[in-house]
Design a protein around this motif. Sequence first.
Motif, PDB file in Angstrom:
ATOM      1  N   GLY A 104       0.663  -0.790   0.349  1.00  9.13           N
ATOM      2  CA  GLY A 104       0.356   0.063   0.210  1.00  9.13           C
ATOM      3  C   GLY A 104       0.550   1.151   0.403  1.00  9.13           C
ATOM      4  N   VAL A 105       2.514   1.164  -0.034  1.00  9.32           N
ATOM      5  CA  VAL A 105       3.321   2.182  -0.114  1.00  9.32           C
ATOM      6  C   VAL A 105       2.513   3.099  -1.758  1.00  9.32           C
ATOM      7  N   PHE A 106       2.445   4.380  -1.957  1.00 11.05           N
ATOM      8  CA  PHE A 106       2.421   5.322  -2.658  1.00 11.05           C
ATOM      9  C   PHE A 106       3.685   6.794  -2.917  1.00 11.05           C
ATOM     10  N   PHE A 107       4.364   6.558  -4.097  1.00 15.21           N
ATOM     11  CA  PHE A 107       4.837   7.669  -4.239  1.00 15.21           C
ATOM     12  C   PHE A 107       4.277   9.062  -5.396  1.00 15.21           C
ATOM     13  N   GLU A 113      10.943   2.028  -9.324  1.00 15.00           N
ATOM     14  CA  GLU A 113       9.222   2.895  -8.848  1.00 15.00           C
ATOM     15  C   GLU A 113       8.621   2.124 -10.262  1.00 15.00           C
ATOM     16  N   VAL A 114       7.420   1.829  -9.754  1.00 13.42           N
ATOM     17  CA  VAL A 114       6.170   1.206 -11.421  1.00 13.42           C
ATOM     18  C   VAL A 114       4.577   2.040 -11.015  1.00 13.42           C
ATOM     19  N   GLN A 115       4.748   2.884 -11.783  1.00 11.54           N
ATOM     20  CA  GLN A 115       3.245   3.550 -11.438  1.00 11.54           C
ATOM     21  C   GLN A 115       3.344   4.050  -9.644  1.00 11.54           C
ATOM     22  N   GLY A 116       4.142   4.702  -9.653  1.00 11.58           N
ATOM     23  CA  GLY A 116       4.109   5.569  -8.195  1.00 11.58           C
ATOM     24  C   GLY A 116       4.166   4.703  -7.188  1.00 11.58           C
ATOM     25  N   VAL A 117       4.711   3.021  -7.469  1.00  6.74           N
ATOM     26  CA  VAL A 117       4.901   2.220  -5.891  1.00  6.74           C
ATOM     27  C   VAL A 117       6.081   1.800  -6.138  1.00  6.74           C
ATOM     28  N   PRO A 118       6.725   1.560  -5.126  1.00 10.76           N
ATOM     29  CA  PRO A 118       8.617   1.518  -4.725  1.00 10.76           C
ATOM     30  C   PRO A 118       8.318  -0.378  -5.321  1.00 10.76           C
ATOM     31  N   ILE A 119       9.266  -0.911  -6.092  1.00 10.72           N
ATOM     32  CA  ILE A 119       9.319  -2.597  -5.662  1.00 10.72           C
ATOM     33  C   ILE A 119      10.595  -2.882  -5.266  1.00 10.72           C
ATOM     34  N   TYR A 120      10.855  -3.631  -4.657  1.00  8.86           N
ATOM     35  CA  TYR A 120      12.367  -4.072  -4.277  1.00  8.86           C
ATOM     36  C   TYR A 120      12.627  -4.748  -5.721  1.00  8.86           C
ATOM     37  N   HIS A 121      13.942  -4.611  -5.342  1.00 10.81           N
ATOM     38  CA  HIS A 121      14.932  -4.478  -7.104  1.00 10.81           C
ATOM     39  C   HIS A 121      16.222  -6.045  -6.813  1.00 10.81           C
ATOM     40  N   GLN A 122      16.713  -4.820  -5.361  1.00 11.47           N
ATOM     41  CA  GLN A 122      18.363  -5.344  -5.064  1.00 11.47           C
ATOM     42  C   GLN A 122      18.045  -5.828  -3.943  1.00 11.47           C
ATOM     43  N   MET A 123      18.815  -6.406  -3.420  1.00 13.28           N
ATOM     44  CA  MET A 123      19.248  -6.353  -1.825  1.00 13.28           C
ATOM     45  C   MET A 123      20.424  -6.679  -1.493  1.00 13.28           C
ATOM     46  N   VAL A 124      22.153  -5.211  -1.288  1.00 13.10           N
ATOM     47  CA  VAL A 124      23.635  -5.654  -1.146  1.00 13.10           C
ATOM     48  C   VAL A 124      23.763  -5.622  -0.046  1.00 13.10           C
ATOM     49  N   THR A 125      25.045  -6.107   0.124  1.00 13.59           N
ATOM     50  CA  THR A 125      25.641  -6.259   1.460  1.00 13.59           C
ATOM     51  C   THR A 125      26.607  -5.509   1.040  1.00 13.59           C
ATOM     52  N   GLU A 126      26.786  -4.769   2.459  1.00 12.24           N
ATOM     53  CA  GLU A 126      27.791  -3.541   2.771  1.00 12.24           C
ATOM     54  C   GLU A 126      28.186  -3.377   4.410  1.00 12.24           C
ATOM     55  N   THR A 143       3.801  -8.119 -11.177  1.00 15.18           N
ATOM     56  CA  THR A 143       4.204  -7.812  -9.473  1.00 15.18           C
ATOM     57  C   THR A 143       3.751  -6.322  -9.638  1.00 15.18           C
ATOM     58  N   VAL A 144       3.287  -6.130  -8.230  1.00 12.66           N
ATOM     59  CA  VAL A 144       2.925  -4.168  -7.537  1.00 12.66           C
ATOM     60  C   VAL A 144       3.129  -4.446  -6.417  1.00 12.66           C
ATOM     61  N   ASP A 145       4.014  -5.117  -5.726  1.00 12.97           N
ATOM     62  CA  ASP A 145       5.431  -5.491  -4.178  1.00 12.97           C
ATOM     63  C   ASP A 145       5.716  -6.469  -4.139  1.00 12.97           C
ATOM     64  N   LEU A 146       6.315  -6.739  -3.081  1.00 12.13           N
ATOM     65  CA  LEU A 146       7.235  -7.630  -2.736  1.00 12.13           C
ATOM     66  C   LEU A 146       6.858  -9.030  -2.743  1.00 12.13           C
ATOM     67  N   ILE A 147       5.154  -9.252  -1.684  1.00 14.86           N
ATOM     68  CA  ILE A 147       5.015 -10.051  -2.107  1.00 14.86           C
ATOM     69  C   ILE A 147       4.037 -10.959  -3.217  1.00 14.86           C
ATOM     70  N   THR A 148       4.201  -9.902  -4.265  1.00 12.57           N
ATOM     71  CA  THR A 148       3.831 -10.310  -5.567  1.00 12.57           C
ATOM     72  C   THR A 148       5.470 -11.007  -6.613  1.00 12.57           C
ATOM     73  N   SER A 149       6.481 -10.276  -5.615  1.00 14.48           N
ATOM     74  CA  SER A 149       7.391 -11.070  -6.442  1.00 14.48           C
ATOM     75  C   SER A 149       7.464 -12.469  -6.249  1.00 14.48           C
ATOM     76  N   TYR A 150       7.857 -12.862  -8.053  1.00 12.94           N
ATOM     77  CA  TYR A 150       7.432 -14.335  -7.735  1.00 12.94           C
ATOM     78  C   TYR A 150       8.862 -15.328  -7.710  1.00 12.94           C
ATOM     79  N   GLY A 151       9.835 -15.042  -6.599  1.00  8.98           N
ATOM     80  CA  GLY A 151      10.945 -15.604  -6.571  1.00  8.98           C
ATOM     81  C   GLY A 151      12.194 -14.544  -6.099  1.00  8.98           C
TER      82      GLY A 151
END
Length: 416
Positions: free
Chosen positions: A163-166, A228-241, A376-384
Motif C-alpha cells: 500500500g505504499v504510494f509515491f 518505481e512502477v506507477q508510483g509504487v516502490p518495488i524491491y529490485h536488489q539487496m546488497v551486502t555492505e 509484480t506490484v509489491d514485495l509479496i507479488t515478486s515471484y522469487g
Amino acid sequence: MSNKCVLIVDPFSSGATFVGRVKKYFGYDVIALITNNELPAVILNSFKEEDYSFVFYSTSHDDAARQIELYLGRAPDFIVCGSEPGVLIFDQLSNRWNLLPNIFKLSQTRRNKYLMQNRLKLDGIRYIPHYRARKLINMLAWCDENNFAEYVVKPIYSFGTDGVFFCKDKKEVEKAFNLLINTYDYSGNKNNELLIEQKIEGIEYVVDAVTSNGVHFIVNIFRYIKQEVQGVPIYHQMVTEPIEEHLELVNYTKSILTSLGICNGTSHNEIILSSEGPVLVESGARMHGGLGPTIVERCNTHSLIDLSLIVRIDPAKFIEKTRIPPTLHCYGIEYFLSSTNAGYVKEINIENLCGPLESYGLTVCKLKTKDYLEKTVDLITSYGRIVFFNNDREILSSDVKTVVDLEKTGKLITFM
C-alpha cells in the motif's frame, strides 16, 4: 511439561527458522502462537505446524496467555517474536511474564508508523515530516502547509511496501488516499486512517541489530535498490555492505532503537541516507524477514538467526559472542524477480541461465509450468529470488547485471 519451553509468536518467513535452531542448540520444547491466520499465502506457507509441540491460535493476548498457561501449567521460559504481525502481542506477553520485555509503554511506537516518527521527533532525533488523516480534505490541507517536492502515502501498519504510494502532487495524493482508505492491509488491519510523509531522497539501507539490556549490537547492513512502477516502490536488489563503511548509520540506528524502547531482542531497520544525514523509514521489532538472515550467515562472521535466539534464551552467551565486531568474508546480492506481465507460465529458465554464472548461489521460486503468474506490484507479488555470492564485488555486480538483462528481455520465464 518438565523441559524448558520456548514460545515463538507468529513464526513466519525467516521466523520459521527459529524452531530448528532452538531444538539443535538448546534441546528445548517449542510451541507457537499464531495471532493472524489471514496473511497472504506466501507468508502462511512458511509455517510448518508439525515442527512444534503445540500450536495456539488467538488474536487476544489475554486469551493466548490463558491457553498457554493452562497447557504448560505455567508461563513459558522464553519468548521470541517471529514476524511483524506478532509484534504487539509479543510485547504484551513478554511484559506479562517479565521475559526480557521491551519498554511496554512504547509498544505502539514499534508498530504504528505515525507514532514511530512522532517518537523520534519528541526525542530530537532526525525524522520524516509526517501526518495522519482519516479524511482527504485534512490530508490535502497538510500538503498545502507542507509543499514538498514529493510525498509518500501508506497505511499506518503495513509492511513489505504493502500500500505504499509515491505521489508527485496533490492529485496523486488524492488518488492514493482513495485507493487505500477503508481497505485492509496484509495483516488484516483496516486502513481507516492513512499516513502521509515527505518523500526523502537518498540511498536506502537495512540495518539489522540485536539488543541486550539496552546495548545495541549492529549485525549487518544491506543497501536496497528499488524500482518505481506507477508510483509504487518495488524491491529490485539487496546488497551486502561492510558495517565499518557506515558508522553514521550505525550510530543513528542505535539512537532510534533507544528512542523506540527496544531493550532486548532483534530489530530490522530501514533507513535512508539523505543529504542531511540518515533518517528512519521504519523499524520492525523482529528479525529481518525473507532470505536476509540466510545471506547474513553466508557472508558474515555472525549469524543474525543465532544471535536473535541467544539474546532471549542465554544473554550471557550473547555477550560472549558479540565481543568481536561482525565483518564480511564475502559479498552477497539478493535479486528480487519481478514480472511486468501476467499470464500462464510456459517455461522457467532461471536456473539454466543463471546457474553457470560464477556468483550464482541459489534460487527460491515456487512457480511451475502452467501456473498463473500475477504482475509484480509489491514485495509479496515478486515471484522469487536469486541470491549471488562472491569475494569479488565487481564480478558479483557483473553477474547480477547479466540477470537484469535476461529478465528485461523476457528470457527467465516465458508465457503461453
